[in-house]
Design an enzyme around this catalytic site. Structure first.
Site, PDB file in Angstrom:
ATOM      1  CD  GLU A 153      -2.599   1.132   2.709  1.00 27.46           C
ATOM      2  OE1 GLU A 153      -2.347   0.265   3.581  1.00 27.46           O
ATOM      3  OE2 GLU A 153      -3.536   1.942   2.815  1.00 27.46           O
ATOM      4  CE  LYS A 189      -6.919   1.369   3.564  1.00 29.01           C
ATOM      5  NZ  LYS A 189      -5.768   1.847   4.361  1.00 29.01           N
ATOM      6  CB  CYS A 243      -4.375  -2.064   4.267  1.00 25.69           C
ATOM      7  SG  CYS A 243      -3.523  -2.397   5.827  1.00 25.69           S
TER       8      CYS A 243
END
Lengths: 286, 292
Positions: free
Chosen positions: A43, A110, A146
């Site tokens: 990330e 994300k 994540c």
């Protein structure tokens, strides 16, 4: 068929995009030497993670010339790397780009921005609004950045939409040092990776970083887990490592034949249940 | 697997069960060594300066710094006042011999006495003198860190939470490897690191006046305080839940109040917000902000 995937468990410099681009080129070259068809970075690999106000300083559009070296490097192997995307309407997103054959083919923003504990994503970034699988050298890919992976619905939606591999680029801080067990975060991540892989019958590539940012330690431990739950490859904790693992593209099919959980999945029930609970109209197409 | 399950089960607060404080020393050692190495080199520096008192906190810190940077890059400073004990000096020296770092003795008696001769003399309260000593020591550590060293902090989580330290004195540092570990946990780590038993076991003292010991001054033991702080801070239990579980109500209240009253010591000074963007409030950049 067997595919070789490389995971770049690296330590990006915080806010130093040019240095990180150089670092990417080096790791991509190493992955190429190792015979990989795809290399995945963690990330925000091009910028570092705990950016705070630096987020706006390092942001760029997905087609910015700054990212051209990644496109260039992807001519003979695919590259997945993280950056701060500034959208056309000037929102900042934590993004993971996928470059193949010299061009950007997909960007995942994300969706779940952790804003609690030691995380503050929601203060600096806007959320993505979709989970869209795409086709690549590694099969049908879903990207879960994540915290995305910590939400059960994310890999579920990808699996339902046909993904055969979930890439999970992460910046996971290592915490929890109680006696009698693994590092707390490591335990949670390994449980997730294996559970998703085995019960959604797909590959999971957990791609974590190492190094420190403001005293926070990223713990590494990247791993590739197969749809039968076996760990194909696992990197060391807290140290840089180019992790290389083989993916058997036939294994997904074999596991799904043996264990047809996805075939029998009742998406219509899931949809009706949620639509009903949220009071959304649901048209029936007979 | 069994141990994993045991640890992830419900942790019940129990004043007679200190086991929740136990740590994985191998893992903690690795994390702290990497922390010191990474944060020092990222700052463009290579040396560490540690105030070595002869006590367990600075012993653990100096051992970790030596592992991280090599003992040849660690300077330990023993800074005695006239009433500092011979035992403290002996322990500091024993550590230096065992761990291989350079230990220098820089006495602070002259400057402290010169200052108080003109500023209160013998009537100065011992807390004033103690604070002055702590700040003088830190001032020396910062001086000796120039030009390529970093002052490594030695305040543990218990002291930081209780505010049992001098602001801008012993609490000051560039980085602190042990500030997330309670005293009890530090003793465990010290033993793992091979710190001599007499240093680990002796009663903790700041030696700011003759006969001072932490536990006498605080009025409770580290063992009791650490367990209460662990459940209250790390596990987020409310004081009422601790009392219901059998912890001493007065002690829980006292510790909770010490944490509250000392919070100012754990944060940056308050800045009056008048502009469009204030440092520390909405001008927020990471400290590890790297050059491109």
């Amino acid at each position: 068929m067997s595919l070789r995937i490389a995971v770049a468990q690296c330590s990006p410099a915080l806010g130093a995009v040019k240095r990180n681009l150089d670092m990417h080129r080096t790791w991509i070259a190493r992955a190429r030497e190792a015979g990989a068809q795809l290399v995945v970075f963690p990330e925000l690999s091009l910028t570092g993670y705990y950016l705070k106000d630096l987020a706006a300083d390092v942001a760029c559009a997905a087609d910015d010339a700054q990212l051209a070296p990644l496109a260039e490097a992807s001519r003979d192997l695919d590259v997945s790397a993280g950056f701060v995307e500034r959208s056309a309407d000037a929102k900042l997103h934590i993004a993971q780009g996928y470059w193949s054959k010299g061009r950007l083919v997909h960007v995942h923003r994300k969706v779940y921005l952790p804003t609690y504990g030691i995380f503050d994503d929601g203060r600096y970034f806007g959320p993505g609004d979709r989970f869209e699988p795409f086709t690549s050298a590694a099969g049908t890919v879903g990207v879960a950045i994540c915290e995305d992976l910590w939400h059960v619905s994310t890999p579920y939606l990808y699996a339902a939409a046909g993904a055969t591999i979930v890439l999970a680029p992460s910046a996971s801080p290592g915490r929890g040092v109680a006696e009698g067990g693994d590092l707390g975060t490591a335990e949670s991540c390994r449980l997730m990776d294996r559970f998703y892989a085995q019960y959604l019958t797909l590959y999971v590539a957990f791609v974590n970083r190492v190094g420190h940012e403001d005293g926070i330690a990223f713990w590494g431990g990247s791993e590739i887990v197969a749809p039968d739950g076996t760990v194909v490859a696992r990197a060391k904790e807290f140290e840089e490592e180019l992790l290389v693992g083989e993916i058997d593209t036939e294994l997904v099919g074999r596991e799904r034949a043996r264990n047809p959980l996805l075939r029998d999945e009742r998406e219509d029930l899931v949809l009706r249940n949620i639509a009903g609970r949220l009071g959304l109209p649901l048209e029936r197409r007979d | 697997m069994t141990s994993t399950l045991a640890r992830t089960g419900v942790i019940k607060p129990d004043p007679k069960d200190p086991s929740p404080l136990r740590i994985d020393e191998v893992l903690v050692r690795k994390m702290l060594v990497l922390f010191i190495r990474d944060e020092t080199t990222k700052a463009g520096l290579k040396r560490a300066v540690v105030g070595v008192s002869g006590g367990v906190d600075s012993a653990v810190t100096v051992a970790l710094a030596g592992e991280a940077l090599g003992p040849e890059n660690v300077l330990g400073l023993f800074t005695p006042y006239r009433h500092s004990s011979a035992e403290s000096r002996a322990h500091a020296k024993a550590l230096a011999t065992k761990l291989g770092f350079t230990l220098e003795e820089v006495p602070i008696t002259k400057q402290i006495e010169a200052y108080f001769a003109d500023n209160g003399g013998d009537t100065a309260h011992r807390v004033r003198v103690g604070n002055k000593m702590a700040r003088e020591r830190k001032s020396i550590e910062y001086d000796r860190s120039w030009p390529d060293g970093l002052v490594i902090g030695t305040s543990n989580k218990t002291e930081l939470l209780l505010g049992y330290g001098t602001q801008f004195g012993d609490m000051a540092c560039a980085i602190n490897p042990i500030g997330d570990l309670y005293k009890t946990q530090l003793r465990e780590l010290a033993t793992h690191l091979g710190i001599p038993g007499e240093i680990v076991r002796k009663p903790p003292t700041a030696e700011l006046w003759v006969g001072q010991t932490d536990e006498d001054e605080l009025g409770f033991t580290y063992a009791d305080a650490d367990l209460i702080l662990y459940h209250m801070v790390d596990r987020r239990l409310r004081p009422s839940e601790l009392i219901a579980a059998g912890f001493d109500a007065a002690l829980v209240a006292r510790i909770r109040e010490m944490v509250r009253k000392s919070h100012y010591k754990r944060v940056m000074p308050l800045i009056a917000k008048v502009s469009l963007r204030t440092i520390g409030h909405d001008f927020l950049y990471p400290r590890d902000w790297e050059a491109d």
